[in-house]
Design a protein around this motif. Structure first.
Motif, PDB file in Angstrom:
ATOM      1  N   CYS A 224      38.020  28.587 -19.987  1.00 30.97           N
ATOM      2  CA  CYS A 224      39.078  27.503 -19.774  1.00 30.97           C
ATOM      3  C   CYS A 224      39.945  28.682 -19.033  1.00 30.97           C
ATOM      4  O   CYS A 224      41.061  28.873 -17.986  1.00 30.97           O
ATOM      5  CB  CYS A 224      39.873  27.980 -21.001  1.00 30.97           C
ATOM      6  N   LEU A 225      39.956  30.357 -19.653  1.00 31.51           N
ATOM      7  CA  LEU A 225      41.192  30.978 -18.937  1.00 31.51           C
ATOM      8  C   LEU A 225      40.596  31.832 -17.636  1.00 31.51           C
ATOM      9  O   LEU A 225      41.457  31.794 -16.670  1.00 31.51           O
ATOM     10  CB  LEU A 225      41.224  32.286 -20.187  1.00 31.51           C
ATOM     11  N   GLY A 226      39.444  31.571 -17.500  1.00 34.28           N
ATOM     12  CA  GLY A 226      38.735  32.078 -15.828  1.00 34.28           C
ATOM     13  C   GLY A 226      39.415  30.268 -15.542  1.00 34.28           C
ATOM     14  O   GLY A 226      39.633  30.623 -13.628  1.00 34.28           O
ATOM     15  N   ALA A 227      39.248  29.377 -15.767  1.00 29.60           N
ATOM     16  CA  ALA A 227      39.373  27.833 -14.294  1.00 29.60           C
ATOM     17  C   ALA A 227      41.430  28.234 -14.484  1.00 29.60           C
ATOM     18  O   ALA A 227      41.686  27.943 -13.245  1.00 29.60           O
ATOM     19  CB  ALA A 227      39.661  26.866 -15.085  1.00 29.60           C
ATOM     20  N   ALA A 228      41.696  28.982 -15.863  1.00 22.79           N
ATOM     21  CA  ALA A 228      43.415  28.763 -15.415  1.00 22.79           C
ATOM     22  C   ALA A 228      43.825  29.933 -14.118  1.00 22.79           C
ATOM     23  O   ALA A 228      44.652  29.296 -13.451  1.00 22.79           O
ATOM     24  CB  ALA A 228      43.869  29.039 -16.993  1.00 22.79           C
ATOM     25  N   ALA A 229      43.533  31.063 -14.861  1.00 27.15           N
ATOM     26  CA  ALA A 229      43.422  32.125 -13.245  1.00 27.15           C
ATOM     27  C   ALA A 229      42.959  31.883 -11.879  1.00 27.15           C
ATOM     28  O   ALA A 229      43.661  32.195 -11.308  1.00 27.15           O
ATOM     29  CB  ALA A 229      42.612  33.530 -13.606  1.00 27.15           C
ATOM     30  N   ALA A 230      41.739  31.076 -11.366  1.00 25.77           N
ATOM     31  CA  ALA A 230      41.589  30.351 -10.388  1.00 25.77           C
ATOM     32  C   ALA A 230      42.744  29.819  -9.792  1.00 25.77           C
ATOM     33  O   ALA A 230      42.580  30.163  -8.383  1.00 25.77           O
ATOM     34  CB  ALA A 230      40.522  29.885 -10.855  1.00 25.77           C
ATOM     35  N   ILE A 231      43.219  29.081 -10.569  1.00 20.60           N
ATOM     36  CA  ILE A 231      44.380  28.516 -10.018  1.00 20.60           C
ATOM     37  C   ILE A 231      45.157  29.669  -9.618  1.00 20.60           C
ATOM     38  O   ILE A 231      46.744  29.220  -8.430  1.00 20.60           O
ATOM     39  CB  ILE A 231      44.302  27.023 -11.437  1.00 20.60           C
ATOM     40  N   GLY A 232      46.273  30.232 -10.700  1.00 20.36           N
ATOM     41  CA  GLY A 232      46.459  30.947 -10.436  1.00 20.36           C
ATOM     42  C   GLY A 232      46.357  32.066  -9.030  1.00 20.36           C
ATOM     43  O   GLY A 232      47.538  32.164  -8.882  1.00 20.36           O
ATOM     44  N   TYR A 233      44.968  31.869  -8.552  1.00 22.60           N
ATOM     45  CA  TYR A 233      45.195  33.152  -8.170  1.00 22.60           C
ATOM     46  C   TYR A 233      45.323  32.822  -6.439  1.00 22.60           C
ATOM     47  O   TYR A 233      45.571  32.957  -5.218  1.00 22.60           O
ATOM     48  CB  TYR A 233      43.584  33.901  -7.914  1.00 22.60           C
ATOM     49  N   ALA A 234      44.617  31.051  -6.825  1.00 22.48           N
ATOM     50  CA  ALA A 234      44.547  30.242  -5.646  1.00 22.48           C
ATOM     51  C   ALA A 234      45.956  29.715  -4.730  1.00 22.48           C
ATOM     52  O   ALA A 234      46.147  30.087  -3.762  1.00 22.48           O
ATOM     53  CB  ALA A 234      43.878  28.532  -5.932  1.00 22.48           C
ATOM     54  N   VAL A 235      47.528  29.719  -5.507  1.00 22.69           N
ATOM     55  CA  VAL A 235      48.515  29.326  -6.098  1.00 22.69           C
ATOM     56  C   VAL A 235      49.131  30.661  -5.137  1.00 22.69           C
ATOM     57  O   VAL A 235      50.136  31.046  -3.821  1.00 22.69           O
ATOM     58  CB  VAL A 235      48.968  29.187  -7.121  1.00 22.69           C
ATOM     59  N   THR A 236      48.321  31.243  -5.375  1.00 24.03           N
ATOM     60  CA  THR A 236      48.993  33.412  -5.353  1.00 24.03           C
ATOM     61  C   THR A 236      48.880  33.143  -3.815  1.00 24.03           C
ATOM     62  O   THR A 236      49.216  33.789  -2.899  1.00 24.03           O
ATOM     63  CB  THR A 236      48.780  34.516  -6.067  1.00 24.03           C
TER      64      THR A 236
END
Length: 298
Positions: free
Chosen positions: A166-178
């Motif tokens: 879950c945390l990895g997926a949340a981080a993935a969204i953050g990095y994509a938006v970044t």
């Protein structure tokens, strides 16, 4: 050559991120653990030279990524970050002196081959440099809202694969938006110079989302094994970036019968990722649990 430049820099960024992941993982194993988010985690990590070396690799990756995004479509650059997982395990086998077995190398080749097939079949194109605010607002709302829901879901789960995923997926969204915001900022820098860059909201937005994504990733590393958080991070980043590239920057990928080789390539990537997650070297990257009855550090 126009395509080669962003591809080269994207691969360099993926390699730097892979090295950073292994170094940060080593540092994360040496700091006190907590069942929830801990603000002091970053302060503890700042005292670890290994973590600082990892952050240097992160900076190198960011520079390479910025160049790649400035010279190529988001739909080409970010999917190449799928290479982070195989590169991470290769780096782990070198830096942690662990042997990557033959089936591990086969899985690496499967990921690389599948990615090559998918990108060649998709042949992403697009040269849009800026996105209107009325496009950014709904995209940011959906992405950041989803990341927040995943982070809250992680807090409700005990340490283990589900929480790390879950945390990895949340981080993935953050990095994509970044990445999407960074692409806009790099073009602003090119067109308006430093003044335009430092007065653009996208610059501060990508810095803020990047820091939040890093925080989520650091907690994902402590929440469970790398094989749970890294696939979610790698595949999630590529998927969300592909959607943002198409919806925000109006980039185009081939359709029609080209979808068949694209799907075959994706299937190879996914199978390779899951095969890599079962290689023995990944066991060296699992957070060690305290013995039964031992007090947990806090």
């Amino acid at each position: 050559m126009h395509t080669a430049l962003p591809v080269i820099f994207a691969i360099c960024a993926a390699l730097s991120n892979a090295v950073a992941t292994v170094l940060q993982r080593k540092a994360a194993l040496t700091v006190p653990r907590s069942p929830g988010f801990r603000a002091g985690l970053m302060l503890d990590l700042l005292r670890r030279p290994v973590w600082l070396a990892g952050m240097l690799a992160v900076v190198t990756a960011a520079v390479c990524q910025a160049v790649a995004l400035a010279t190529g479509p988001l739909t080409i650059v970010q999917p190449l970050f799928v290479l982070e997982l195989p590169l991470t395990l290769v780096a782990a086998s070198v830096l942690l002196h662990r042997h990557l077995p033959g089936r591990g190398w086969l899985a690496v080749a499967t990921v690389v081959g599948g990615l090559a097939v998918a990108l060649a079949a998709a042949s992403p194109t697009g040269n849009r440099t800026q996105v209107a605010l009325d496009r950014w607002v709904p995209a940011l709302a959906v992405c950041l809202g989803t990341a927040a829901v995943l982070a809250l879901a992680a807090l409700r789960r005990p340490e283990g694969r589900a929480r790390a995923a879950c945390l990895g997926a949340a981080a993935a969204i953050g990095y994509a938006v970044t990445a999407a915001l960074m692409k806009s900022s790099t073009h602003i820098l090119d067109e308006r110079g430093l003044v335009g860059f430092f007065t653009a909201w996208q610059t501060y937005a990508f810095a803020a989302t990047g820091v939040c994504a890093l925080f989520l990733l650091e907690n994902a590393m402590q929440a469970g094994p790398l094989v749970a958080s890294q696939p979610a991070l790698t595949l999630g980043d590529a998927t969300v970036s592909l959607v943002l590239g198409i919806t925000l920057y109006e980039e185009v990928v081939r359709s029609g019968w080209w979808l068949l080789p694209q799907l075959c390539g994706v299937a190879l990537v996914v199978s390779g990722v899951f095969a890599l997650s079962r290689t023995p070297v990944t066991r060296t990257l699992v957070v060690p649990r305290p013995p039964s009855g031992a007090p947990r550090r806090s």
